[in-house]
Write a protein that holds these residues in place. Sequence first.
Motif, PDB file in Angstrom:
ATOM      1  N   LEU A  86       0.830  -1.196   0.000  1.00 23.33           N
ATOM      2  CA  LEU A  86       0.000   0.000   0.000  1.00 23.33           C
ATOM      3  C   LEU A  86       0.869   1.251   0.000  1.00 23.33           C
ATOM      4  N   GLU A  87       0.514   2.193  -0.859  1.00 24.97           N
ATOM      5  CA  GLU A  87       1.180   3.485  -0.864  1.00 24.97           C
ATOM      6  C   GLU A  87       0.816   4.245   0.422  1.00 24.97           C
ATOM      7  N   PRO A  88       1.623   5.269   0.798  1.00 23.59           N
ATOM      8  CA  PRO A  88       1.496   5.876   2.133  1.00 23.59           C
ATOM      9  C   PRO A  88       0.089   6.294   2.548  1.00 23.59           C
ATOM     10  N   GLU A  89      -0.667   6.968   1.675  1.00 26.11           N
ATOM     11  CA  GLU A  89      -2.005   7.430   2.090  1.00 26.11           C
ATOM     12  C   GLU A  89      -2.935   6.256   2.363  1.00 26.11           C
ATOM     13  N   LEU A  90      -2.859   5.228   1.531  1.00 27.47           N
ATOM     14  CA  LEU A  90      -3.715   4.057   1.735  1.00 27.47           C
ATOM     15  C   LEU A  90      -3.281   3.301   2.991  1.00 27.47           C
ATOM     16  N   TYR A  91      -1.978   3.191   3.169  1.00 26.82           N
ATOM     17  CA  TYR A  91      -1.435   2.491   4.335  1.00 26.82           C
ATOM     18  C   TYR A  91      -1.898   3.158   5.628  1.00 26.82           C
ATOM     19  N   ALA A  92      -1.880   4.492   5.635  1.00 24.91           N
ATOM     20  CA  ALA A  92      -2.310   5.229   6.829  1.00 24.91           C
ATOM     21  C   ALA A  92      -3.806   5.091   7.050  1.00 24.91           C
ATOM     22  N   MET A  93      -4.561   4.923   5.982  1.00 25.66           N
ATOM     23  CA  MET A  93      -6.018   4.855   6.063  1.00 25.66           C
ATOM     24  C   MET A  93      -6.510   3.472   6.502  1.00 25.66           C
ATOM     25  N   ALA A  94      -5.750   2.433   6.151  1.00 21.60           N
ATOM     26  CA  ALA A  94      -6.209   1.059   6.362  1.00 21.60           C
ATOM     27  C   ALA A  94      -6.210   0.681   7.836  1.00 21.60           C
ATOM     28  N   ALA A  95      -7.361   0.204   8.329  1.00 24.09           N
ATOM     29  CA  ALA A  95      -7.420  -0.326   9.691  1.00 24.09           C
ATOM     30  C   ALA A  95      -6.782  -1.711   9.751  1.00 24.09           C
ATOM     31  N   ASP A  96      -6.830  -2.411   8.616  1.00 26.85           N
ATOM     32  CA  ASP A  96      -6.143  -3.692   8.473  1.00 26.85           C
ATOM     33  C   ASP A  96      -5.930  -3.915   6.984  1.00 26.85           C
ATOM     34  N   TRP A  97      -5.108  -4.916   6.666  1.00 27.66           N
ATOM     35  CA  TRP A  97      -4.672  -5.050   5.276  1.00 27.66           C
ATOM     36  C   TRP A  97      -4.186  -6.462   5.004  1.00 27.66           C
ATOM     37  N   LEU A  98      -4.577  -6.984   3.845  1.00 28.25           N
ATOM     38  CA  LEU A  98      -4.096  -8.278   3.381  1.00 28.25           C
ATOM     39  C   LEU A  98      -3.653  -8.161   1.929  1.00 28.25           C
ATOM     40  N   LEU A  99      -2.676  -8.973   1.551  1.00 30.26           N
ATOM     41  CA  LEU A  99      -2.169  -9.015   0.184  1.00 30.26           C
ATOM     42  C   LEU A  99      -2.711 -10.272  -0.475  1.00 30.26           C
ATOM     43  N   ALA A 100      -3.617 -10.111  -1.421  1.00 26.17           N
ATOM     44  CA  ALA A 100      -4.199 -11.261  -2.112  1.00 26.17           C
ATOM     45  C   ALA A 100      -3.282 -11.699  -3.250  1.00 26.17           C
ATOM     46  N   LEU A 101      -2.984 -12.974  -3.305  1.00 22.91           N
ATOM     47  CA  LEU A 101      -2.115 -13.522  -4.348  1.00 22.91           C
ATOM     48  C   LEU A 101      -2.993 -13.919  -5.534  1.00 22.91           C
ATOM     49  N   THR A 102      -3.089 -13.013  -6.486  1.00 27.78           N
ATOM     50  CA  THR A 102      -4.004 -13.148  -7.613  1.00 27.78           C
ATOM     51  C   THR A 102      -3.224 -13.268  -8.921  1.00 27.78           C
TER      52      THR A 102
END
Length: 475
Positions: A422-438
Motif C-alpha cells: 500500500l502506498e502511504p495514504e492508503l497504508y495510513a487509512m487502512a485499519a487492516d490489510w491483506l495481500l491477495a495472491l491473484t
Amino acid sequence: MRIGIAGIAIESSTFSPHRTTIDDFRVTRGDELLARYDFLKPGDGVEWVPLLHAVAVPGGPVTEETYERLSGEIYSRLADVEPLDGVFIDFHGAMSVLGRTDIEAEFVAGIREIVGPDVLLSASMDLHGNVSRELAETLDLITCYRKAPHTDAWDTRERAARNLVARLRSGGRPQKAWVQVPVLLPGEKTSTRIDPAKRIYALVDEVEAMDGVLDAAIWVGYAWADEPRCQAAVVVTGDDETVIAVQAQRLAEAYWEAHDEFEFVAPTGTLAECVERAVESTARPFFISDSGDNPTAGGAGDTSWTLDALLRTPAITDPGLTTIYAAIVDPEVTAAAISAGVGTTVSVEVGGKIDSGPCGPVSLKAEVAAVDPAEGVAVLRTGGLHVIVTSRRKPYHLESDFTQLGLEPRKADLVIVKIGYLEPELYAMAADWLLALTPGGVNQDLLSLGHHHIDRPMYPFDPDMPTPTLAPELL
C-alpha cells in the motif's frame, strides 16, 4: 556550466500482454520539463538545458516505434544543444522494449556517443531498476531510491543532480565499485518498511557518510521481466578505490545473507481467503491488494479475474456491505457509462480484453453511480459493490482518487485495490490489510511465470544454490 536533462521512465513487465505506445507517455520539453524539478534553482551557476523527458504508468513492453521516436528526439536535441558539461538522466531502470534487451544501457550508450567521453553522465533510478555492467560502466554517477514505497523519489533525483554539479565543479571522474547479487524478488517482499530490507538499506546512509565515498546504492531489481540484467545490484561511488570496493562487497553480502529472510510486507492469502477474513473482521476500512494485476508494477490493469470472483461472492454484492474495487481499465465500458449517465442501469462486458488469460470479459449489470468525463472514469454499483472503471490505466494511491468520484474509502467496509504494498495514504487509512495472491502480469508467484533468460543460478529459482562470490568490479 551547461547540463542537459533527459529520460524515458517506465517499468515494463515482459509477462504482461499490454503494449506501451507513445499515447501512454507524458512527454515534457522546455520550460515544462524544467518545472518538473523544483530543486533546480536559478542563479546557481548552472544552465539547465531541457531536452525531453517521457514517463508512463508501468505496463507491458514498449513498442520499438515508440522507443525510437522518444530516444531519437532526445539524441537529436542533444546534438543541437552541444556542447554540454553534463547530462542528468532521469529514468526508472526497468524499461523493456520489444526485441531489445538492456535498453537503458543502450539508451545511455547513445547519449555517450553524441556527447563524447569527457561529459559527465549522472542517472537517478528506481531501486526496482536493473544495473548491468554496461549501464554502470557508461554512466559516471548512478544512484537510486532508498525507500519502498518510494517516499524519497524526488530526494534521489536531487541527489543525482547535486552530485553531478559537485563533480563538475571539483573535477575528476569518480570510480564505481559494481557487483550484482543473484537474487530476484518482488517489491512486495523487499519493502524498506520492514526487515530485512529496512536494516540493509540503513547501511547505505552509513556507507555514503564514509571518507572517500560519494554515493552508495542497492537495487532490488525488477522481478517481472525476463532479461539477464534482472537481479539485485550494488554500486558504491567515490575516489578511494579500496573503501568503495570493500563497502560494495559489504552491502552485497548483507543482501545475500538475508536472501531467505525476505517475506511479504503484509499477510497473504488467496483472494477468497482474504475476502473471508476481511468480511469477518471488525477493522474498517479493511484493504485488500489485488497484487497480480498491479498497474504500477506493470500489470495490464484490465485483468478481470478478481472482479469475476467478487461478483460471485454474496457477501460482497450484499447491499449491507460497502466494497470499493479500484479499478479496471475498459475504455468502451467507461464511455458507455458516461454516455448513459448517473442513475441509469447498464449491462456491460467488463475487462479481460487486454489480459484475457486469467478470465475474459465479465458480465455486469449495474447502476452508474458516478462519472468523471474529464478523467474518463465511472463508478458502477451493484448491491454494495462499487466498481471503478477507467478509460486509461490509472493507479489508485491517493484518497482524492476516490473522493473526487463521491466515494468515501474511510467509511467503506472493504477497499480492494490493484496494487502491491500500500502506498502511504492508503497504508495510513487502512485499519487492516491483506495481500491477495491473484493472477496477472505481475503475479507474485515468480516461479510460475516462466523466466528463461535470467542468469542462473539465482534465488528463488534455485533455492539450494551455493553462496555466490560477491567481489565487486571497479569501473
